[in-house]
Scaffold this motif. Sequence first.
Motif, mmCIF file in Angstrom:
data_model
loop_
_atom_site.group_PDB
_atom_site.id
_atom_site.type_symbol
_atom_site.label_atom_id
_atom_site.label_comp_id
_atom_site.label_asym_id
_atom_site.label_seq_id
_atom_site.Cartn_x
_atom_site.Cartn_y
_atom_site.Cartn_z
ATOM 1 N N THR A 7 83.015 -17.460 79.774
ATOM 2 C CA THR A 7 81.853 -17.650 78.901
ATOM 3 C C THR A 7 81.624 -19.127 78.589
ATOM 4 N N VAL A 8 82.707 -19.911 78.518
ATOM 5 C CA VAL A 8 82.560 -21.349 78.276
ATOM 6 C C VAL A 8 81.822 -21.999 79.445
ATOM 7 N N TRP A 9 82.169 -21.597 80.668
ATOM 8 C CA TRP A 9 81.468 -22.135 81.837
ATOM 9 C C TRP A 9 79.997 -21.725 81.823
ATOM 10 N N LEU A 10 79.715 -20.476 81.505
ATOM 11 C CA LEU A 10 78.325 -20.020 81.500
ATOM 12 C C LEU A 10 77.494 -20.822 80.508
ATOM 13 N N ASP A 11 78.083 -21.119 79.354
ATOM 14 C CA ASP A 11 77.360 -21.919 78.363
ATOM 15 C C ASP A 11 77.160 -23.348 78.856
ATOM 16 N N ALA A 12 78.204 -23.945 79.430
ATOM 17 C CA ALA A 12 78.108 -25.336 79.875
ATOM 18 C C ALA A 12 77.150 -25.496 81.044
ATOM 19 N N SER A 13 77.087 -24.501 81.933
ATOM 20 C CA SER A 13 76.270 -24.637 83.137
ATOM 21 C C SER A 13 74.811 -24.267 82.929
ATOM 22 N N LEU A 56 87.324 -24.085 88.445
ATOM 23 C CA LEU A 56 87.680 -22.709 88.779
ATOM 24 C C LEU A 56 88.717 -22.168 87.798
ATOM 25 N N LEU A 57 89.636 -23.026 87.328
ATOM 26 C CA LEU A 57 90.582 -22.584 86.308
ATOM 27 C C LEU A 57 89.856 -22.273 85.000
ATOM 28 N N LEU A 58 88.862 -23.079 84.650
ATOM 29 C CA LEU A 58 88.051 -22.798 83.459
ATOM 30 C C LEU A 58 87.334 -21.460 83.611
ATOM 31 N N ILE A 59 86.751 -21.224 84.797
ATOM 32 C CA ILE A 59 86.053 -19.953 85.033
ATOM 33 C C ILE A 59 87.035 -18.789 84.964
ATOM 34 N N HIS A 60 88.237 -18.998 85.509
ATOM 35 C CA HIS A 60 89.255 -17.949 85.511
ATOM 36 C C HIS A 60 89.728 -17.634 84.093
ATOM 37 N N GLU A 61 89.887 -18.673 83.263
ATOM 38 C CA GLU A 61 90.436 -18.488 81.924
ATOM 39 C C GLU A 61 89.353 -18.182 80.885
ATOM 40 N N ASP A 85 72.390 -30.990 85.080
ATOM 41 C CA ASP A 85 73.681 -31.515 85.513
ATOM 42 C C ASP A 85 74.241 -32.482 84.486
ATOM 43 N N ALA A 86 73.371 -33.261 83.844
ATOM 44 C CA ALA A 86 73.842 -34.216 82.843
ATOM 45 C C ALA A 86 74.465 -33.485 81.654
ATOM 46 N N ARG A 87 73.828 -32.390 81.217
ATOM 47 C CA ARG A 87 74.389 -31.619 80.113
ATOM 48 C C ARG A 87 75.713 -30.986 80.523
ATOM 49 N N LEU A 88 75.757 -30.456 81.744
ATOM 50 C CA LEU A 88 76.987 -29.855 82.251
ATOM 51 C C LEU A 88 78.134 -30.861 82.208
ATOM 52 N N ALA A 89 77.899 -32.070 82.720
ATOM 53 C CA ALA A 89 78.955 -33.078 82.759
ATOM 54 C C ALA A 89 79.372 -33.501 81.361
ATOM 55 N N ALA A 90 78.386 -33.584 80.422
ATOM 56 C CA ALA A 90 78.705 -34.026 79.063
ATOM 57 C C ALA A 90 79.596 -33.022 78.338
ATOM 58 N N ILE A 91 79.360 -31.738 78.578
ATOM 59 C CA ILE A 91 80.123 -30.701 77.880
ATOM 60 C C ILE A 91 81.448 -30.415 78.584
ATOM 61 N N LEU A 92 81.438 -30.526 79.910
ATOM 62 C CA LEU A 92 82.530 -29.977 80.702
ATOM 63 C C LEU A 92 83.869 -30.655 80.451
ATOM 64 N N SER A 93 83.893 -31.968 80.265
ATOM 65 C CA SER A 93 85.169 -32.649 80.109
ATOM 66 C C SER A 93 85.949 -32.108 78.905
ATOM 67 N N GLY A 94 85.265 -31.959 77.779
ATOM 68 C CA GLY A 94 85.923 -31.392 76.603
ATOM 69 C C GLY A 94 86.315 -29.942 76.806
ATOM 70 N N ALA A 95 85.452 -29.183 77.485
ATOM 71 C CA ALA A 95 85.761 -27.776 77.748
ATOM 72 C C ALA A 95 86.985 -27.647 78.654
ATOM 73 N N LEU A 96 87.105 -28.532 79.635
ATOM 74 C CA LEU A 96 88.266 -28.486 80.523
ATOM 75 C C LEU A 96 89.554 -28.781 79.770
ATOM 76 N N ALA A 135 80.760 -23.876 93.709
ATOM 77 C CA ALA A 135 82.082 -23.256 93.592
ATOM 78 C C ALA A 135 82.061 -22.096 92.597
ATOM 79 N N ALA A 136 81.276 -22.236 91.538
ATOM 80 C CA ALA A 136 81.156 -21.140 90.567
ATOM 81 C C ALA A 136 80.512 -19.914 91.215
ATOM 82 N N GLU A 137 79.481 -20.130 92.048
ATOM 83 C CA GLU A 137 78.881 -19.013 92.782
ATOM 84 C C GLU A 137 79.914 -18.361 93.697
#
Length: 806
Positions: free
Chosen positions: A101-107, A93-98, A111-122, A286-288
């Motif tokens: 667009t990064v969340w939209l790209d990662a999601s 939610l902090l990523l979405i707040h800040e 789910d596997a792609r989301l998890a692979a990208i998300l840690s670095g994005a966070l 949570a993003a929804e």
Amino acid sequence: MQDNATEVTAAGIARLAGVGRAAVSNWRRRHADFPKPVGGTETSPSFALAEVEAWLRKQGKLAEVPLRERVWQQLAGHPEGPLPALVHTGCVLLLIHERPTVWLDASAGSDARLAAILSGALDQVLVPRLGGPAGPGGRAGRGARGAGVEPGPEGAGEKGASDAGGVNGGGVNAGGGAGGVNEGAHAGAVNAGARADRVNAGAGSPGVNAAVDAAGVNAGAEADRVNPALTTPAVNTSPTPSPVNTPPTLHTPHPVHAAPASPTAPALRTPTGPQLLLSAPLLRGAAELAAEMGARQAFEFLLGRHLDANPRQYTLTPAELAGLMADLAGPARTVLDPACGTGALLRAVATRPEQELYAQDSAPELAAISALRLALHSRAAVRAAAGDTLRADAYPGLRADVVLCHPPFNERNWGHDELAYDPRWEYGFPARTESELAWVQHALARLTDGGTAVLLMPPAAASRRSGRRIRADLLRRGALRAVVALPVGAAPPYNIPLHLWVLRRPDRAPATPEVLLVDTGRFAGEGRGGPDWEAVREAVTDAWGTFTRAGHLAERPGLARSVPVIDLLDDDVDLAPARHLPPAAVADGAEQLTRVRERLGATLRLTADLTPPPADPSPAARWPLTTIGELARGGALVMRTGGNGGHARVPVLTDHDVLAGTAPSGTLPESEEEAVLTEAGDVVVPVLGGGSVARVIDEATGGAVLGRNLVLLRPDRTALDPWFLAGFLRGTANNRQASSYASTATRLDVRRLQLPRLPLEEQRRYGDRFRALDAFERALRHASRLGEQLVRGMYDGLTDGTVAPD
């Protein structure tokens, strides 16, 4: 597939479908295709949430389930538990707040792609917002990997350059030619190979915040080695003592893949890919929810639901009390809460530019939740740590403008034996039974000269003999400025009147030292509705403001006065305000008692008039019966349950109000959740406690919010009379057959309550009789309250001399 890991209980299924638990039990018996249990126990099984949702959708029972309820069930049933799930959700939610667009790209993928990208994005969001090494002047900066966030053990993921050697190396946010995160123009990658320069170093910089002779962190070939051993000088160290406000050793970068050696730890570690993969369905939900109500409100909603679902696990600071403590402390740039819990006190602080909020808690999950909550709440720099504050202070060099603290009470194992020679005990070594005085001295030690601390204290701390020497020294040196006695019910434990201590780190000795004593006990509310916070806040802030401006406060009988320190330095050094404030003057005490007596007489006469006539014997009736559940399904009434808040702060009808027959007295936090508002003619039933009670809402109570543990029944007036409905719901046998019993409580299943099937005219005959009984009952209650008031007033008048004995 991952969603199957989330489990839900029968109670959760009932909430998803908007039915009672009995209906879920019936579905399990009647439908062979109902999902089989995947966990829990034989008496309390749990089911795979995805399978349950699919079955409910197939049966047409999931169409109107709110998104927030679905997300809450995913969080509550998370395989790792709700607290880790809350932390993962808060990070996203902090990523979405800040950076939405990064969340939209990662999601946008599996789910596997989301998890692979998300840690670095966070990491790109958590590191700048929640910590960094010390900047110029000793203040905490916003560089990578400091003060509260430690990257997880993963590499940079998909976006890293092929030759980046380590965590977040390569192309993550790197400038042209930059090898690593936030590096200078020619800096190499983080944890890179032989030619890599230091992290965050400019071209030719000797090291990361290092002294002149310090070796570089993760340096290249000329350095001893990457992540060197103990012989290498530490990061952020110098030969001289640390300057004021320098972040502690907790917040220095730790070697990747290594646990910190300190007993404190970063409040938050960036979740790893496998952890995020397990949470992927929850994070998408949570993003929804954030798109619907905002990221900050979504996190507050989920945190509030978790706290409400586990009331015995947490000692919370009410929002009104947190606001009062922040008002007493005043505006500040640097604020510390050394026992932060869920961050309520720091959240109440008024925001200002370049503000820094420091938090620490012994529970790692709470420290992480506080950090995320504060980062979502404001743009302040947040520094949070996990660890036992008294034994392992995360901020030994901090000098804050303000310290706010709600410490744990009556702790015997606070570190008495280990901390005998700790430099924080400027006012005396606390006894083993005086943990609160250890927290008081810790707060003073972390203040800048002239800074203010406000602590919530148990009343015993003001009078225990074991603490009198420390209290005396606090008074002599001008550190203790005020003691405020709060009304009963202000904060847990709700059965005792807690105190607020206002302290200032002395910058000079006061010329004529006095201490402000305030007693707000007169503002206590009835039952569990809590005190009159508006009156408490006005009385306390007005007295404190006058006292701080003049150094003296003229006596306000029964409420406040300033007392010379010399008058308190006796053998007991008792600081309880009630012992030093004269009672409120009652000039018209006798006249007031006369008026109470007259009202009591009138009420007793009314009670006699309302007394029911003698009951005529009648054979037992054999009516055809129906249940509330059947009436709700047939549309004869609407059934709603109490919620957790609403869009506006309006009076809340609590279960205690219904049981006592009093006006709405409760409050709930403002939230985006839709509140259930009562209307005249509604019938409200408490579901806990085992009493046979039902209340018909009148015009005066209509419009109040329905509180927790209450069920509202809104009858169709063309089919059901409200008084007939309420009267039959109060039958003892009716309640007994609809109740279930746990080890410590009785719960009423309102859907199982029964009503006779009678024509509307016959219902109204019974309704008129039930209405007359209700008026008689209310008159009895009113007479009881007036009688108690008269008796208490007579005792007080006789003992204080305002009433003559003859």
